[in-house]
Design a protein around this motif. Structure first.
Motif, PDB file in Angstrom:
ATOM      1  N   GLY A   1       0.794  -1.218   0.000  1.00  0.00           N
ATOM      2  CA  GLY A   1       0.000   0.000   0.000  1.00  0.00           C
ATOM      3  C   GLY A   1       0.827   1.269   0.000  1.00  0.00           C
ATOM      4  N   VAL A   2       2.136   1.134   0.011  1.00  0.00           N
ATOM      5  CA  VAL A   2       3.027   2.285   0.070  1.00  0.00           C
ATOM      6  C   VAL A   2       3.564   2.571  -1.328  1.00  0.00           C
ATOM      7  CG1 VAL A   2       5.077   3.243   1.171  1.00  0.00           C
ATOM      8  CG2 VAL A   2       3.703   1.537   2.373  1.00  0.00           C
ATOM      9  N   ASP A   3       3.518   3.852  -1.757  1.00  0.00           N
ATOM     10  CA  ASP A   3       4.051   4.139  -3.088  1.00  0.00           C
ATOM     11  C   ASP A   3       5.587   4.071  -3.056  1.00  0.00           C
ATOM     12  OD1 ASP A   3       4.898   6.478  -1.902  1.00  0.00           O
ATOM     13  OD2 ASP A   3       3.757   7.816  -3.202  1.00  0.00           O
ATOM     14  N   ALA A   4       6.162   3.945  -4.212  1.00  0.00           N
ATOM     15  CA  ALA A   4       7.605   3.712  -4.329  1.00  0.00           C
ATOM     16  C   ALA A   4       8.413   4.854  -3.717  1.00  0.00           C
ATOM     17  CB  ALA A   4       7.978   3.530  -5.799  1.00  0.00           C
ATOM     18  N   ALA A   5       7.948   6.099  -3.917  1.00  0.00           N
ATOM     19  CA  ALA A   5       8.699   7.247  -3.406  1.00  0.00           C
ATOM     20  C   ALA A   5       8.776   7.217  -1.881  1.00  0.00           C
ATOM     21  CB  ALA A   5       8.048   8.548  -3.879  1.00  0.00           C
ATOM     22  N   TYR A   6       7.656   6.915  -1.242  1.00  0.00           N
ATOM     23  CA  TYR A   6       7.640   6.848   0.222  1.00  0.00           C
ATOM     24  C   TYR A   6       8.576   5.753   0.710  1.00  0.00           C
ATOM     25  CZ  TYR A   6       5.917   5.797   4.917  1.00  0.00           C
ATOM     26  OH  TYR A   6       5.832   5.535   6.254  1.00  0.00           O
ATOM     27  N   TYR A   7       8.461   4.572   0.120  1.00  0.00           N
ATOM     28  CA  TYR A   7       9.248   3.431   0.584  1.00  0.00           C
ATOM     29  C   TYR A   7      10.740   3.664   0.353  1.00  0.00           C
ATOM     30  CZ  TYR A   7      10.049  -1.455   1.817  1.00  0.00           C
ATOM     31  OH  TYR A   7      10.464  -2.595   2.441  1.00  0.00           O
ATOM     32  N   ASP A   8      11.075   4.225  -0.787  1.00  0.00           N
ATOM     33  CA  ASP A   8      12.488   4.522  -1.071  1.00  0.00           C
ATOM     34  C   ASP A   8      13.043   5.539  -0.074  1.00  0.00           C
ATOM     35  OD1 ASP A   8      12.415   2.770  -3.148  1.00  0.00           O
ATOM     36  OD2 ASP A   8      12.218   4.285  -4.717  1.00  0.00           O
ATOM     37  N   THR A   9      12.233   6.551   0.246  1.00  0.00           N
ATOM     38  CA  THR A   9      12.660   7.553   1.226  1.00  0.00           C
ATOM     39  C   THR A   9      12.878   6.915   2.587  1.00  0.00           C
ATOM     40  OG1 THR A   9      11.442   9.294   0.071  1.00  0.00           O
ATOM     41  CG2 THR A   9      12.019   9.711   2.367  1.00  0.00           C
ATOM     42  N   LEU A  10      11.954   6.064   2.968  1.00  0.00           N
ATOM     43  CA  LEU A  10      12.028   5.393   4.264  1.00  0.00           C
ATOM     44  C   LEU A  10      13.290   4.542   4.366  1.00  0.00           C
ATOM     45  CD1 LEU A  10      10.111   5.176   6.765  1.00  0.00           C
ATOM     46  CD2 LEU A  10       9.290   3.037   5.786  1.00  0.00           C
ATOM     47  N   ARG A  11      13.540   3.732   3.354  1.00  0.00           N
ATOM     48  CA  ARG A  11      14.701   2.835   3.374  1.00  0.00           C
ATOM     49  C   ARG A  11      16.003   3.633   3.329  1.00  0.00           C
ATOM     50  NH1 ARG A  11      14.147  -2.545   2.459  1.00  0.00           N
ATOM     51  NH2 ARG A  11      16.159  -2.650   1.417  1.00  0.00           N
ATOM     52  N   SER A  12      16.024   4.694   2.520  1.00  0.00           N
ATOM     53  CA  SER A  12      17.234   5.489   2.396  1.00  0.00           C
ATOM     54  C   SER A  12      17.592   6.157   3.730  1.00  0.00           C
ATOM     55  CB  SER A  12      17.048   6.551   1.314  1.00  0.00           C
ATOM     56  OG  SER A  12      18.173   7.409   1.246  1.00  0.00           O
ATOM     57  N   LEU A  13      16.588   6.760   4.371  1.00  0.00           N
ATOM     58  CA  LEU A  13      16.836   7.396   5.661  1.00  0.00           C
ATOM     59  C   LEU A  13      17.280   6.371   6.702  1.00  0.00           C
ATOM     60  CD1 LEU A  13      13.816   9.862   5.847  1.00  0.00           C
ATOM     61  CD2 LEU A  13      16.220  10.490   5.685  1.00  0.00           C
ATOM     62  N   ALA A  14      16.645   5.210   6.690  1.00  0.00           N
ATOM     63  CA  ALA A  14      16.960   4.184   7.686  1.00  0.00           C
ATOM     64  C   ALA A  14      18.370   3.642   7.507  1.00  0.00           C
ATOM     65  CB  ALA A  14      15.942   3.052   7.598  1.00  0.00           C
ATOM     66  N   ARG A  15      18.778   3.425   6.260  1.00  0.00           N
ATOM     67  CA  ARG A  15      20.097   2.831   6.002  1.00  0.00           C
ATOM     68  C   ARG A  15      21.226   3.853   6.170  1.00  0.00           C
ATOM     69  NH1 ARG A  15      19.905  -2.190   4.144  1.00  0.00           N
ATOM     70  NH2 ARG A  15      17.998  -2.994   3.200  1.00  0.00           N
ATOM     71  N   ASN A  16      20.989   5.092   5.748  1.00  0.00           N
ATOM     72  CA  ASN A  16      22.060   6.084   5.738  1.00  0.00           C
ATOM     73  C   ASN A  16      22.182   6.873   7.040  1.00  0.00           C
ATOM     74  OD1 ASN A  16      22.599   5.348   3.074  1.00  0.00           O
ATOM     75  ND2 ASN A  16      21.152   6.860   2.269  1.00  0.00           N
ATOM     76  N   ASN A  17      21.119   6.879   7.827  1.00  0.00           N
ATOM     77  CA  ASN A  17      21.164   7.648   9.074  1.00  0.00           C
ATOM     78  C   ASN A  17      20.487   6.846  10.187  1.00  0.00           C
ATOM     79  OD1 ASN A  17      21.351   9.569  11.054  1.00  0.00           O
ATOM     80  ND2 ASN A  17      20.328  11.194   9.905  1.00  0.00           N
TER      81      ASN A  17
END
Length: 553
Positions: free
Chosen positions: A209-225
């Motif tokens: 149910g999550v669009d790609a932009a949201y999920y990519d943002t979430l994963r990027s923030l989680a992995r990088n910070n």
């Protein structure tokens, strides 16, 4: 004289009726000007009678509101309608603000009084307080809505449970859970996160149910910070083991602005993070978002938390099954010398060696451990152990070849228990000279970091001193049975078989020991001797492969 007396009596009667009425009363003249109110109306509105008359006379529009608290124009009120039609009106419900700031729910009745020419001279308005009734009605409406929500959630849970039965991997479970939740009408989207490999923060691993932009943002923030992710409300669930609720994502400062923006675009105004929990181990965190204003009531949260426990149980079962059927394992060895490592400290203070063979969880959350202690007299161990406040009770079970088997009841967390909850199999736990060593086996696919984190959560100074990959032959059911049968003597096998088939282990028992012994042509004592020996050998094989046994999942 009589006429004057009658008029005075009528006025007295009218005043008495007004002032003793259980409902509020207001009287208006033919011009809709208020001319009289009673004490009960003053009580209902929290104002003096003169103050009410002055306010109603002065205002162009009266402070009367409908059920949505929308102002009702004076022309639409029952007083005006009765003046025009000459017909009484009943049971019109309105809300009126009291002088103390509270709101009065009232039911208005309005009836005309005619003059000698048949014109409406006065309108009498009765005001009945229905605030409590309205509160009960609203509570019933909310309860009904909550029940409907819980029923809808139960339908989602039914679908999830069906998926859990057929799932063979944790990934399958997490995907099915997210899809079932996001596919319901109750929720906008769902995702599941695991601990970051650094031990700080969390990283999403499944979503729906999550669009790609949201999920990519979430994963990027989680992995990088990961340090920033550690402050997310959902991440704290790994530590607390309880849900975390954000009623308004846009006002939750711990959530980065990029995520807030995407959440609002997806109408995910509120979210809750649910631990996927088995016993005290949090495998992952399920985050659910919705735009429902009445979302996440206490009954709904209770059901979602129960779902989290069900999912956690399924994940644990899969990880345990992996270990049972794998032909290779990852072996981890930890060294613990922390001050809160009770048995490490006991081994130092009593100058003894301790082997922990088994632990059992008590109903109050405490643990019972069966330990073989050697190198020191049993009396010394007992006296030393009683000085530890964490050891609630202890019992000496038996002494054999210089070693004593003790039962300890403790009230502290156990790293061994946490590792077992993660699907590990403890092959050895021992303590000597103030240092404990824990050896545990995991399936190759297991989350090794989670195991390390589970130990360090309890013992911050613990060290992983070894990680080994080891082949392990897989034993078939037929081979296991054959090995057990080889361990039994003929009489032990006969006694065990006869007891099983005669219903000796049923409740209530199908046969007594004396009846089975008589059928076998032996004494009851001999039967008990053979049966206990057979049971001992079979339980030893199941619990650890030796006479004492090791910790087992």
């Amino acid at each position: 004289m009589a006429h004057g007396t009658n008029a005075a009596q009528s006025e007295a009667i009218t005043s008495t009726i007004l002032e003793t009425s259980p409902v509020g009363i207001a009287v208006f003249d033919g011009d809709a000007t208020i001319v009289r109110v009673n004490d009960r109306l003053a009580d209902l509105l929290g104002a003096a009678k003169d103050e009410i008359i002055e306010k109603v006379t002065r205002l162009e529009e009266w402070p009367v509101y409908d059920e949505t608290r929308t102002h009702v124009p004076k022309a639409d009120l029952p007083i005006r309608q009765v003046l025009v039609s000459g017909e009484p009106l009943y049971n019109h419900e309105y809300q009126i603000p009291r002088s103390d700031g509270d709101w009065l729910w009232c039911s208005l009745n309005a009836a005309p009084i005619f003059d000698d020419d048949g014109a409406v001279a006065f309108v009498v308005v009765s005001v009945e307080d229905i605030t409590e009734r309205k509160a009960r009605e609203q509570a019933l409406i909310e309860q009904h809505a909550e029940l409907q929500t819980v029923n809808q959630i139960n339908n989602v849970i039914r679908d999830i449970n069906h998926s859990l039965v057929g799932a063979t991997t944790q990934e399958e479970i997490e995907t099915a859970v997210c899809e079932a939740i996001a596919g319901s009408a109750l929720y906008e989207f769902a995702w599941i996160g695991e601990r970051h490999t650094s031990g700080v923060g969390m990283v999403p691993r499944a979503s729906a149910g999550v669009d790609a932009a949201y999920y990519d943002t979430l994963r990027s923030l989680a992995r990088n910070n990961p340090e920033a992710a550690e402050r997310w409300p959902s991440t704290k669930v790994f530590t607390t083991g309880t849900y975390s609720l954000a009623r308004d994502v846009s006002k939750t400062t711990a959530i980065p602005g990029e995520i807030q923006t995407h959440s609002q675009r997806l109408s995910g105004e509120s979210s809750v993070a649910i631990p996927l929990l088995y016993d005290t181990t949090v495998y992952a965190v399920l985050v659910i978002s919705t735009d429902r204003e009445d979302a996440f009531t206490t009954p709904e949260l209770n059901v979602l938390c129960e779902l989290g426990e069900t999912i956690g149980y399924a994940i644990n079962a899969i990880q345990t099954r992996r270990l049972l059927f794998t032909d290779s394992v990852i072996e981890l060895e930890f060294e613990v010398a922390d001050e809160n490592a009770v048995f490490a400290q006991l081994s130092r203070e009593a100058s003894c060696h301790i082997e922990i063979h088994q632990l059992v969880t008590r109903t109050d959350g405490g643990l019972v451990l069966y330990c073989e202690v050697s190198g020191a007299p049993a009396e010394t161990v007992e006296e030393t152990a009683r000085a530890f406040p964490e050891i609630k009770t202890l019992r000496r079970i038996r002494e054999d070849n210089g070693a004593t088997l003790f039962e300890f009841s403790v009230s502290v967390p156990s790293a061994a228990k946490s590792l077992m909850d993660l699907g590990g199999q403890i092959t050895r736990t021992a303590a000597t000279d103030g240092v404990s060593r824990i050896v545990v086996e995991f399936a190759p696919e297991a989350d090794i970091y989670a195991a390390v984190h589970a130990v360090s959560d309890i013992y911050p100074n613990a060290t992983l001193i070894a990680k080994r990959e080891r082949d392990r032959p897989v034993e078939t059911t037929r081979e296991f049975r054959h090995k057990l049968n080889e361990q039994l003597t003929d009489r032990q096998r006969d006694a065990l078989s006869a007891a099983y088939h005669a219903g000796y282990f049923d409740w209530p028992r199908g046969s007594t020991a004396e009846e089975i012994a008589s059928s076998m042509g032996i004494s009851s004592a001999t039967f008990h001797q053979h049966l206990r020996a057979a049971q001992r050998k079979r339980l030893s094989a199941f619990f650890g492969g030796n006479e004492r046994g090791n910790l087992h999942t």
